[in-house]
Design a protein around this motif. Structure first.
Motif, PDB file in Angstrom:
ATOM      1  N   MET A 290     -15.431  13.063 -11.094  1.00 58.25           N
ATOM      2  CA  MET A 290     -15.658  14.479 -11.091  1.00 58.25           C
ATOM      3  C   MET A 290     -15.409  14.984 -12.395  1.00 58.25           C
ATOM      4  O   MET A 290     -14.299  14.919 -13.030  1.00 58.25           O
ATOM      5  N   THR A 291     -16.293  15.950 -12.907  1.00 64.24           N
ATOM      6  CA  THR A 291     -16.191  16.661 -14.135  1.00 64.24           C
ATOM      7  C   THR A 291     -15.034  17.528 -13.956  1.00 64.24           C
ATOM      8  O   THR A 291     -14.914  18.281 -13.011  1.00 64.24           O
ATOM      9  N   LYS A 292     -13.942  17.644 -14.919  1.00 62.91           N
ATOM     10  CA  LYS A 292     -12.836  18.672 -14.924  1.00 62.91           C
ATOM     11  C   LYS A 292     -13.611  19.927 -15.320  1.00 62.91           C
ATOM     12  O   LYS A 292     -14.565  20.156 -16.030  1.00 62.91           O
ATOM     13  N   LYS A 293     -12.905  20.929 -14.704  1.00 64.46           N
ATOM     14  CA  LYS A 293     -13.131  22.498 -15.036  1.00 64.46           C
ATOM     15  C   LYS A 293     -12.547  22.735 -16.198  1.00 64.46           C
ATOM     16  O   LYS A 293     -11.801  22.361 -16.877  1.00 64.46           O
ATOM     17  N   ARG A 294     -13.338  23.473 -16.982  1.00 62.35           N
ATOM     18  CA  ARG A 294     -13.205  23.552 -18.662  1.00 62.35           C
ATOM     19  C   ARG A 294     -13.010  25.110 -18.499  1.00 62.35           C
ATOM     20  O   ARG A 294     -13.483  25.933 -18.159  1.00 62.35           O
ATOM     21  N   ALA A 295     -11.701  25.258 -19.322  1.00 55.30           N
ATOM     22  CA  ALA A 295     -11.132  26.956 -19.363  1.00 55.30           C
ATOM     23  C   ALA A 295     -11.199  26.959 -20.891  1.00 55.30           C
ATOM     24  O   ALA A 295     -10.554  26.181 -21.488  1.00 55.30           O
ATOM     25  N   LEU A 296     -11.572  28.315 -21.120  1.00 49.59           N
ATOM     26  CA  LEU A 296     -11.507  28.547 -22.856  1.00 49.59           C
ATOM     27  C   LEU A 296     -10.528  29.865 -22.975  1.00 49.59           C
ATOM     28  O   LEU A 296     -10.801  30.819 -22.066  1.00 49.59           O
ATOM     29  N   ILE A 297      -9.516  29.767 -23.685  1.00 44.80           N
ATOM     30  CA  ILE A 297      -8.657  30.846 -24.097  1.00 44.80           C
ATOM     31  C   ILE A 297      -8.669  31.325 -25.422  1.00 44.80           C
ATOM     32  O   ILE A 297      -8.455  30.609 -26.240  1.00 44.80           O
ATOM     33  N   THR A 298      -8.847  32.766 -25.440  1.00 42.42           N
ATOM     34  CA  THR A 298      -8.441  33.512 -26.734  1.00 42.42           C
ATOM     35  C   THR A 298      -7.205  33.819 -26.646  1.00 42.42           C
ATOM     36  O   THR A 298      -6.761  34.075 -25.608  1.00 42.42           O
ATOM     37  N   GLY A 299      -6.470  33.816 -27.686  1.00 45.45           N
ATOM     38  CA  GLY A 299      -5.079  34.248 -27.563  1.00 45.45           C
ATOM     39  C   GLY A 299      -4.185  33.069 -27.114  1.00 45.45           C
ATOM     40  O   GLY A 299      -3.214  33.311 -26.459  1.00 45.45           O
ATOM     41  N   ILE A 300      -4.723  31.951 -27.189  1.00 44.34           N
ATOM     42  CA  ILE A 300      -3.888  30.822 -26.591  1.00 44.34           C
ATOM     43  C   ILE A 300      -2.508  30.441 -27.220  1.00 44.34           C
ATOM     44  O   ILE A 300      -1.586  30.069 -26.931  1.00 44.34           O
ATOM     45  N   THR A 301      -2.539  31.122 -28.463  1.00 42.23           N
ATOM     46  CA  THR A 301      -1.058  30.822 -29.352  1.00 42.23           C
ATOM     47  C   THR A 301       0.077  31.839 -28.966  1.00 42.23           C
ATOM     48  O   THR A 301       1.068  31.474 -29.006  1.00 42.23           O
TER      49      THR A 301
ATOM     50  N   ILE B  95     -18.024  32.947 -32.699  1.00 46.71           N
ATOM     51  CA  ILE B  95     -17.666  32.901 -31.147  1.00 46.71           C
ATOM     52  C   ILE B  95     -18.623  32.232 -30.521  1.00 46.71           C
ATOM     53  O   ILE B  95     -18.582  31.495 -29.430  1.00 46.71           O
ATOM     54  N   PHE B  96     -19.713  32.683 -30.764  1.00 47.01           N
ATOM     55  CA  PHE B  96     -20.886  32.495 -29.983  1.00 47.01           C
ATOM     56  C   PHE B  96     -20.895  30.678 -30.097  1.00 47.01           C
ATOM     57  O   PHE B  96     -21.477  30.182 -29.031  1.00 47.01           O
ATOM     58  N   LYS B  97     -20.973  30.224 -31.583  1.00 42.82           N
ATOM     59  CA  LYS B  97     -21.115  28.733 -31.526  1.00 42.82           C
ATOM     60  C   LYS B  97     -20.236  27.861 -30.653  1.00 42.82           C
ATOM     61  O   LYS B  97     -20.160  26.984 -30.005  1.00 42.82           O
ATOM     62  N   ILE B  98     -18.815  28.403 -30.431  1.00 41.06           N
ATOM     63  CA  ILE B  98     -18.091  27.844 -29.562  1.00 41.06           C
ATOM     64  C   ILE B  98     -18.328  27.857 -28.146  1.00 41.06           C
ATOM     65  O   ILE B  98     -18.246  26.982 -27.362  1.00 41.06           O
ATOM     66  N   PHE B  99     -18.759  28.980 -27.739  1.00 39.67           N
ATOM     67  CA  PHE B  99     -19.258  28.876 -26.258  1.00 39.67           C
ATOM     68  C   PHE B  99     -20.439  28.143 -25.910  1.00 39.67           C
ATOM     69  O   PHE B  99     -20.434  27.352 -25.028  1.00 39.67           O
ATOM     70  N   GLN B 100     -21.060  27.920 -27.115  1.00 42.29           N
ATOM     71  CA  GLN B 100     -22.313  27.144 -26.793  1.00 42.29           C
ATOM     72  C   GLN B 100     -21.600  25.664 -26.755  1.00 42.29           C
ATOM     73  O   GLN B 100     -22.261  24.865 -25.941  1.00 42.29           O
ATOM     74  N   GLU B 101     -20.860  25.287 -27.510  1.00 44.15           N
ATOM     75  CA  GLU B 101     -20.399  23.965 -27.485  1.00 44.15           C
ATOM     76  C   GLU B 101     -19.385  23.786 -26.337  1.00 44.15           C
ATOM     77  O   GLU B 101     -19.716  22.511 -25.589  1.00 44.15           O
ATOM     78  N   VAL B 102     -18.741  24.329 -26.002  1.00 43.44           N
ATOM     79  CA  VAL B 102     -17.844  24.267 -24.777  1.00 43.44           C
ATOM     80  C   VAL B 102     -18.397  24.563 -23.543  1.00 43.44           C
ATOM     81  O   VAL B 102     -18.135  23.761 -22.413  1.00 43.44           O
ATOM     82  N   ARG B 103     -19.044  25.558 -23.368  1.00 43.62           N
ATOM     83  CA  ARG B 103     -19.848  26.038 -22.039  1.00 43.62           C
ATOM     84  C   ARG B 103     -18.736  25.733 -20.857  1.00 43.62           C
ATOM     85  O   ARG B 103     -18.552  25.066 -20.080  1.00 43.62           O
ATOM     86  N   PRO B 104     -17.502  26.718 -21.289  1.00 46.83           N
ATOM     87  CA  PRO B 104     -16.555  26.983 -20.307  1.00 46.83           C
ATOM     88  C   PRO B 104     -16.884  27.383 -18.852  1.00 46.83           C
ATOM     89  O   PRO B 104     -17.873  27.957 -18.799  1.00 46.83           O
TER      90      PRO B 104
END
Ligand code: G4F
Length: 330
Positions: free
Chosen positions: A1-12, A69-78
């Protein structure tokens, strides 16, 4: 099963690091957007993530640039996006209104627009703030309380909240705002009043400093622990229907009470060490914040479990150990 992907801004940041740990623990694949400089200077910029750094997938990006930002969302598709990044220091928003406004509003807009255009199924969490209540129109504050912000920071958060609601209504995106009251921890930045107090109390006890300058000691805040608040963020994205929630403890304390408790834990009398500096007062202050978190309890099943004393103890103990080690090292 594919893992759920979460994308966090401000992760640091404080919340980003606790949230990353929490989501990894739940089996998520965690992605974070960071500035290039963060990866080049990991010791100073990524210290909060030190225990999980190898498990996170980092992406270079600037919230000031839509294409990046758009490029990252396109790549990760969280599946889930937690938008925590912001200029979050209220005092600074009086010094530089323009950059606070631009980065907070545009950053949120770029993320929302990227979701709409790249991955509209992604669920979106916006870090709104109790600072939006400002000159409070009712006590305690709940989801229906009218906003009356008293800083450009607060105004930028109201704009982000409205953008989030608008994307929910106009584009059918699962987009929610968490209206979080002040939340602290040993990972809090030193510019915020709680950490300023606990670090100074520890340093004074260790003979590393003598005095602490503070501004308004009578301001009252509903302070909780960040580690518990990030769980509420996740719960909000797990609902059947996108809705906004107030998250807080329901109890309020003054800055003076916080200082009294923190210094007292180290056997110190805060009155002997704290000096009030008028320059640290804000041009317009938020005097009192206290949450009514009953809706979050009822609908999310989220309940705050720590006390004010436990929060202060956690921070004081950490800072005492931290500065003891530093002292020992020099
Ligand atoms: O710790 P603070 O700087 O936090 P503030 O302004 O309440 O904002 C924090 O909580 C918000 C949620 O309500 C977040 F949205 C925001 O990003 C941030 O995390 O100040 C707390 C209170 C204020 O009333 C301030 O005037 O402490 C008072 N204070 C008194 N002396 C001081 C100082 N604050 C700071 N930072 N430094 C002082 O010397």
């Amino acid at each position: 099963m594919t893992k759920k992907r979460a994308l966090i801004t401000g992760i640091t940041g404080q919340d980003g690091s606790y949230l990353a740990e929490y989501l990894l623990g739940l089996g998520y694949e965690v992605h974070g957007i960071v500035r290039r400089v963060a990866l080049e200077d990991q010791k100073h910029r990524l210290w909060r993530l030190q225990d999980v750094i190898g498990k996170i997938k980092f992406h270079y990006g600037s919230l000031e640039s839509y294409p990046s930002i758009f490029k990252i969302f396109q790549e990760v598709r969280p599946h889930e996006c937690y938008h925590l990044a912001a200029q979050s220091f209220v005092s600074y928003s009086f010094e530089d209104e323009f950059s606070t406004f631009n980065s907070n509003i545009n950053g949120t807009h770029f993320v929302l627009s990227s979701i709409k255009n790249a991955c509209p199924e992604c669920r979106f969490y916006f870090a709104a703030s109790s600072e939006m209540f400002g000159k409070v129109e009712e006590v305690p504050q709940k989801e229906t309380t009218r906003f009356h912000p008293r800083s450009v920071y607060g105004i930028s958060k109201v704009a982000g909240y409205d953008l989030t609601r608008n994307y929910r209504g106009a584009y059918n995106i699962f987009a929610v705002s968490g209206i979080l009251f002040n939340h602290e921890s040993p990972r809090r930045g030193f510019e915020f009043v709680t950490r300023k107090i606990t670090s100074a109390a520890a340093r004074i006890k260790l003979g590393l400093q003598d005095k602490l300058q503070l501004g308004n000691l009578e301001a009252s805040r509903d302070w909780g622990h960040s580690k518990e608040y990030v769980k509420a963020m996740h719960l909000m994205l797990k609902q059947n229907k996108p809705e906004d929630f107030v998250i807080g403890t329901g109890k309020t304390h003054t800055v003076r009470e916080f200082a009294d408790k923190a210094f007292g834990l180290l056997g110190l009398d805060y009155k002997k060490h704290i000096e009030v500096d008028k320059h640290l007062f804000r041009p317009s202050e938020v005097e009192l914040l206290v949450a009514d978190p009953s809706r979050a309890k009822k609908k999310l099943g989220w309940k705050y479990t720590m006390t004010f004393d436990q929060l202060v103890e956690d921070m004081v103990k950490h800072d005492y150990d931290y500065f003891s080690n530093k002292k020992g090292a020099t």
